[in-house]
Design an enzyme around this catalytic site. Structure first.
Site, PDB file in Angstrom:
ATOM      1  N   GLY A 200       1.339   5.891  -8.972  1.00 41.54           N
ATOM      2  CA  GLY A 200       0.240   6.998  -9.237  1.00 41.54           C
ATOM      3  C   GLY A 200      -0.984   6.342  -9.187  1.00 41.54           C
ATOM      4  O   GLY A 200      -1.276   5.226  -8.549  1.00 41.54           O
ATOM      5  N   ALA A 203      -5.886   5.103 -12.979  1.00 38.97           N
ATOM      6  CA  ALA A 203      -6.054   5.541 -14.652  1.00 38.97           C
ATOM      7  C   ALA A 203      -4.885   5.735 -15.614  1.00 38.97           C
ATOM      8  O   ALA A 203      -4.861   5.555 -16.875  1.00 38.97           O
ATOM      9  CB  ALA A 203      -7.065   6.811 -14.521  1.00 38.97           C
ATOM     10  N   VAL A 204      -3.996   6.512 -15.288  1.00 37.23           N
ATOM     11  CA  VAL A 204      -2.719   6.734 -15.947  1.00 37.23           C
ATOM     12  C   VAL A 204      -1.928   5.437 -15.948  1.00 37.23           C
ATOM     13  O   VAL A 204      -1.403   5.277 -17.035  1.00 37.23           O
ATOM     14  CB  VAL A 204      -1.791   7.775 -15.028  1.00 37.23           C
ATOM     15  CG1 VAL A 204      -0.485   8.081 -15.939  1.00 37.23           C
ATOM     16  CG2 VAL A 204      -2.669   9.105 -14.990  1.00 37.23           C
ATOM     17  N   GLU A 222       2.771   0.764  -9.129  1.00 33.84           N
ATOM     18  CA  GLU A 222       2.743   1.022  -7.742  1.00 33.84           C
ATOM     19  C   GLU A 222       1.529   2.091  -7.467  1.00 33.84           C
ATOM     20  O   GLU A 222       1.610   3.302  -7.729  1.00 33.84           O
ATOM     21  CB  GLU A 222       3.978   1.656  -6.900  1.00 33.84           C
ATOM     22  CG  GLU A 222       5.114   0.648  -7.211  1.00 33.84           C
ATOM     23  CD  GLU A 222       4.974  -0.624  -6.267  1.00 33.84           C
ATOM     24  OE1 GLU A 222       4.150  -0.881  -5.251  1.00 33.84           O
ATOM     25  OE2 GLU A 222       5.545  -1.501  -6.421  1.00 33.84           O
ATOM     26  N   CYS A 256      -0.084   6.785  -0.130  1.00 33.52           N
ATOM     27  CA  CYS A 256      -0.742   5.799  -0.662  1.00 33.52           C
ATOM     28  C   CYS A 256      -1.093   4.526   0.159  1.00 33.52           C
ATOM     29  O   CYS A 256      -2.311   3.908  -0.122  1.00 33.52           O
ATOM     30  CB  CYS A 256       0.038   5.245  -1.914  1.00 33.52           C
ATOM     31  SG  CYS A 256       1.496   4.474  -1.442  1.00 33.52           S
TER      32      CYS A 256
END
Length: 469
Positions: A200, A203-204, A222, A256
């Site tokens: 993801g 930030a998370v 990742e 991504c």
């Protein structure tokens, strides 16, 4: 398409601790360790993907407008290939590896063995909701772990199918799916896992790492970043443009490792931009909205975010969209200022900025001044340029002449570096990620050759020890 509202959670947070406890109990029983169990689960996972292919394709269409062939090549078929490759090589990957023993310890034998970590958590994103949930699961199962999957709430149709189908095919005492949003993810992160695998945004990822610290849980992250494509003068611009367009606009740019921007060296920008516009028309027609081969943006929030970036340069191709249907045209921006909004964050959508730089030195400097990307692509006929891009820049991976395709090479590990992530997976790298490598030394008691090391240490003993150690 997915709704902008978070769907009603389908897993109660109070159900999460018993789920994790059940899976941990299964692991502690030794049930998942035999290679026969691992192979059986992988074959069952393969059957689920092939037998239920139409169900998966419909869910991916509902969530992302993903064309059926794209769903096959980048999601369903991709994971099937990962399973097949793993089944073919699993025995050799798990075989203990013998290593040499120094003279000071001889005679003795030494080896290292892989053991599964335990119960792992896999948190997957919405952009490739089948691939990025199940490919890590392949590694977790192959390594002998139990696993909790947490699919993204932003791809609700795929999440629901995963919740429905996995229990029908896999060992429910070893694999579980937890649906929901932030509350459910938060509850999961309160639990102790033996590894957390997160795909993801950064930030998370920081939230995940902070939670993992409490239990000293290792993590694989990742992430993403702004993956550049460097284009040198003299290359075949038509082929370069087609390959860039393919890599960028697959999944409507929501990949991504998609080329995030182009660094056009010297006078290549104008010609490349013309060829990019032609490539878009060649692939998707004069009206990409009507093309059966082009996807959609995941939700209105991301559509609005992307729309705000369109003023960052001159629109060379595309630039139109329809919020109601979440359609955004494949877009190329020319004359982009490096300080413009489109260059401030990972785009994660069908917008490709082209930036002119004077030479390779400037291109390398441009990349190095920014966070380390998940991928770097080079379009050049020069082996010297390739060497410089490999040795003078840092990125998760490198591709020459073709973007995003390095993920399709089974034995290449995939992962980021710095802000683009940590750790890697795919094939044997997945076994490494979800295993502990345990060193084993075996020295017989029959002949005590260690007497030379025992106190008291005489001059003779010291002389021998210094010679052999």
């Amino acid at each position: 398409m997915a709704d902008t509202e978070t769907p009603q959670p389908l897993t109660l947070t109070t159900e999460i601790p018993p789920v994790v406890a059940r899976l941990r109990s299964t692991f502690d029983s030794g049930r998942t360790k035999p290679i026969s169990w691992r192979r059986a689960q992988l074959r069952a996972l393969r059957r689920m993907l092939t037998e239920e292919r139409p169900t998966w394709e419909k869910a991916l269409k509902d969530d992302l407008g993903k064309p059926a062939l794209e769903a096959h090549t980048t999601e369903i078929g991709y994971v099937v290939n990962e399973i097949d490759h793993t089944l073919k090589h699993l025995a050799s990957w798990l075989r203990p590896k013998r290593v040499g023993v120094p003279m000071s310890l001889a005679p003795a034998k030494a080896r290292w063995v892989r053991e599964p970590l335990g119960t792992v958590l896999i948190i997957s994103p919405w952009n490739y909701p089948v691939n990025l949930a199940l490919a890590p699961l392949v590694g977790a199962i192959a390594a002998g772990n139990t696993a909790v999957l947490k699919p993204s709430e932003l791809s609700p149709a795929t999440s629901r199918v995963m919740t429905d189908l996995l229990p029908r095919y896999l060992d429910t005492e070893a694999v579980a799916v937890v649906e929901g949003g932030v509350p459910e993810s938060t509850a999961l992160l309160e639990e102790r896992f033996d590894h957390i695998f997160y795909t993801g945004n950064s930030a998370v990822a920081r939230i995940v790492m902070a939670a993992a610290v409490k239990h000293l849980t290792p993590v694989t992250l990742e992430l993403g970043g702004k993956s550049p494509a460097v284009v040198e003068p003299g290359v075949d611009l038509a082929t370069t443009a087609r390959r860039l367009a393919w890599g960028k606009f697959t999944n409507a740019g929501q990949t991504c490792v998609a080329p995030d921007y182009v660094l056009a060296i010297g006078d290549t920008a104008q010609g490349l931009q013309r060829e990019l516009a032609a490539a878009i028309t060649e692939m998707f027609g004069s009206d990409p909205q009507a093309s059966p081969d082009y996807g959609r943006i995941v939700n209105e929030r991301h559509f609005d975010r992307l729309s705000a970036l369109l003023d960052s340069g001159e629109v060379v191709a595309g630039g139109r969209g329809e919020r109601e249907s979440l359609y955004m045209e494949p877009t190329v921006l020319g004359g982009v200022d490096p300080d413009s909004p489109v260059m401030a964050e990972e785009i994660f959508g069908p917008i490709l900025p082209v930036i002119t730089v004077p030479d390779l030195d400037a291109a390398i400097r441009f990349v190095k001044e920014r966070d380390k990307p998940l991928a770097l692509y080079g379009f050049t006929d020069s082996e010297a340029t390739k060497r410089r891009l490999i040795t003078e820049t840092s990125s998760g991976g490198v591709g020459f002449g073709l973007p995003i395709a390095h993920l399709a090479v089974p034995d290449l590990p995939f992962g980021g570096v710095g802000e683009s992530g940590m750790g890697a997976y795919h094939a044997e790298a997945s076994i490494d990620t979800f295993s502990h490598v345990k060193p084993v030394l075996d020295k017989s008691l029959a002949l005590d050759t260690m007497r030379m090391a025992y106190a008291p240490i005489s001059q003779f003993k010291e002389k021998v020890i210094r010679r052999i150690s």
